[in-house]
Design a protein around this motif. Structure first.
Motif, short mmCIF file in Angstrom:
data_model
loop_
_atom_site.label_atom_id
_atom_site.label_comp_id
_atom_site.label_asym_id
_atom_site.label_seq_id
_atom_site.Cartn_x
_atom_site.Cartn_y
_atom_site.Cartn_z
N VAL A 133 0.86 -1.18 0.00
CA VAL A 133 0.00 0.00 0.00
C VAL A 133 0.90 1.23 0.00
N LEU A 134 0.70 2.09 -0.97
CA LEU A 134 1.42 3.35 -1.04
C LEU A 134 0.57 4.44 -0.38
N ALA A 135 1.15 5.10 0.61
CA ALA A 135 0.46 6.20 1.29
C ALA A 135 1.48 7.31 1.48
N LEU A 136 1.94 7.85 0.36
CA LEU A 136 3.11 8.72 0.33
C LEU A 136 2.79 10.20 0.45
N GLY A 137 1.52 10.54 0.62
CA GLY A 137 1.15 11.93 0.76
C GLY A 137 1.15 12.67 -0.56
N GLY A 138 0.73 13.93 -0.49
CA GLY A 138 0.69 14.76 -1.69
C GLY A 138 1.97 15.55 -1.83
N ALA A 139 1.85 16.88 -1.95
CA ALA A 139 3.04 17.71 -2.14
C ALA A 139 3.00 18.97 -1.29
N SER A 140 2.09 19.05 -0.33
CA SER A 140 2.05 20.22 0.55
C SER A 140 2.92 19.95 1.78
N TRP A 141 3.43 21.02 2.36
CA TRP A 141 4.32 20.93 3.52
C TRP A 141 5.44 19.91 3.26
N PRO A 142 6.20 20.06 2.19
CA PRO A 142 7.21 19.05 1.84
C PRO A 142 8.25 18.83 2.92
N ARG A 143 8.51 19.83 3.76
CA ARG A 143 9.51 19.65 4.82
C ARG A 143 9.09 18.60 5.84
N LEU A 144 7.81 18.23 5.84
CA LEU A 144 7.33 17.20 6.76
C LEU A 144 7.29 15.83 6.11
N GLY A 145 7.73 15.74 4.85
CA GLY A 145 7.87 14.43 4.23
C GLY A 145 7.11 14.21 2.95
N SER A 146 6.05 14.96 2.71
CA SER A 146 5.25 14.76 1.49
C SER A 146 5.80 15.66 0.39
N ASP A 147 6.76 15.15 -0.36
CA ASP A 147 7.43 15.99 -1.34
C ASP A 147 7.17 15.58 -2.78
N GLY A 148 6.34 14.56 -3.01
CA GLY A 148 6.01 14.15 -4.36
C GLY A 148 7.15 13.50 -5.13
N SER A 149 8.19 13.08 -4.43
CA SER A 149 9.34 12.48 -5.13
C SER A 149 8.99 11.15 -5.80
N TRP A 150 7.87 10.56 -5.43
CA TRP A 150 7.45 9.28 -5.98
C TRP A 150 6.82 9.40 -7.37
#
Length: 402
Positions: free
Chosen positions: A164-181
């Motif tokens: 299951v991928l639950a990688l987040g979107g792209a908001s607040w990237p400093r908290l981990g959701s940076d869209g690198s996927w």
């Protein structure tokens, strides 16, 4: 090193942890890989000012607040359906209470823990997951190439039976959701709509007199843009306008709809014009307007956005009832509460399985949907994680009967 596990979840935010809860079972190896030093950092940050879990309102009204993005199929996601897989306000409240978290509902229907903070709920949740045999590995960053990770112990490869991928979107990237996927999924044939800010503020090039109002809350107004409306408070900031009232209409503003502010929503045009008809006498314009509107912040906005200024009571009332919300575009993803865009719905089955990657499911903010703040975002992340986790568990059971 290659390790085989029953289930792999990438991302230890609300969607990923809920998927892990659905997948946990005696004798089953469930691993959650999280790139950041600790789980659920955005969840904790959102809860600093009071964790808004959900909105206690009838489910049909609740479900209408969600917008599916580009490429959407004409269907409702399982967690927003009317069936057994539904996960709405009542289900969120029951889930939190099952963790021993006492809740209360505010006057607007927003639901919070009595203690207001996210950390006690997260501690209880992680403890329950550990007790169920779920292993959370932090500092494990997915680097593509199948399920390869960069870890404190060097490169590692996991071979899961389901994922299951639950990688987040792209908001607040400093908290981990940076869209690198995004490039990895696109390379695998998954359609991903470009990310855009959602629930964000808007930049405004204020005139110098507005500086004295920076940080002021705007209360008692009604905002509108397109078919969206809000009576919430909002903030005048150095860079522009933001806050709950703005977020409610931000999607329409972002997409090009004109915004307007009603500075006196509890008065009709006639009653307000009567107030403006009172003689000004020797009062300065600002002092006269303060007597009429009884709020220096509203006066400042009227003088800022209401030019050319009217010269009759009807004109003043018309401006005050429909003041243009003048802005210079949305603030960026780095400060947005959430993001729109992500994995398109036509890339997914009804079980949120990636059509191009059999056995791999997706959940949370990495999917192409958006909703306003006020408990909607978190409820959908929890619900979509649970839905994907249940589907992955069913697939795993079919692969390994018993």
């Amino acid at each position: 090193m290659t390790e085989t596990v029953d289930a792999l979840i990438i991302g230890a935010g609300p969607a990923g942890l809920m998927a892990a809860e659905a997948l946990a079972a005696p004798g089953r190896t469930v691993v959650v890989a999280e790139a950041m030093p600790t789980p659920a950092r955005k969840f904790l940050m959102a809860g600093k000012s009071g964790l808004n879990l959900t909105k206690d309102e009838p489910f049909p009204a609740f479900a209408q607040r969600f917008t599916l993005g580009t490429g959407a199929l004409p269907r409702t996601p399982g967690y927003l359906s009317k069936g057994e897989s539904r996960f709405g306000p009542a289900e969120v409240m029951a889930w939190a209470q099952g963790l021993g978290v006492e809740l209360f509902t505010g006057s607007t229907g927003r639901v919070f823990p009595v203690g207001m903070k996210a950390s006690p709920l997260l501690r209880a949740w992680l403890s329950r997951l550990r007790g169920a045999g779920v292993e959370v590995r932090t500092h494990w960053r997915w680097i593509g190439e199948g399920f390869r990770f960069q870890t404190p112990d060097g490169p590692q490869v996991i071979r899961p039976r389901v994922a299951v991928l639950a990688l987040g979107g792209a908001s607040w990237p400093r908290l981990g959701s940076d869209g690198s996927w995004v490039p990895w999924l696109r390379a695998a044939g998954v359609a991903v709509a470009p990310f855009r800010p959602a629930n964000m503020g808007f930049r405004v090039a204020w005139s110098e007199p507005m500086a004295r109002h920076f940080g002021s809350a705007v209360k008692g107004t009604a905002l509108s843009a397109g078919d969206l409306a809000s009576r919430g408070e909002w903030i005048i900031g150095r860079q522009g306008v933001e806050g709950g009232g703005i977020y409610e209409i931000s999607a329409a503003l972002r997409d090009g709809a004109a915004g307007s502010v009603d500075l006196a929503p509890d008065l009709d045009h006639t009653a307000l014009a009567a107030r403006f008809a009172k003689a000004r006498g020797k009062l300065s314009l600002g002092n006269w307007l303060r007597r009429v509107l009884d709020d220096p912040v509203k006066v400042a906005l009227l003088l800022e956005w209401g030019r050319p200024l009217p010269d009759d009571p009807g004109g003043w009332a018309a401006w005050a009832k429909a003041l243009p919300l003048r802005h210079d575009g949305p603030m960026g993803l780095e400060t947005a509460i959430s993001s729109a865009g992500g994995v398109t719905w036509d890339s997914l089955t009804e079980d949120q399985e990636l059509r191009a990657m059999p056995g791999v499911f997706a959940a949370g903010e990495m999917l192409d949907w958006e909703a306003p703040t006020g408990g909607y975002l978190l409820t959908a992340c929890l619900g979509s994680g649970l839905h994907a986790g249940r589907a992955a568990a069913a697939r795993l059971a079919a692969l390994r009967p018993g």
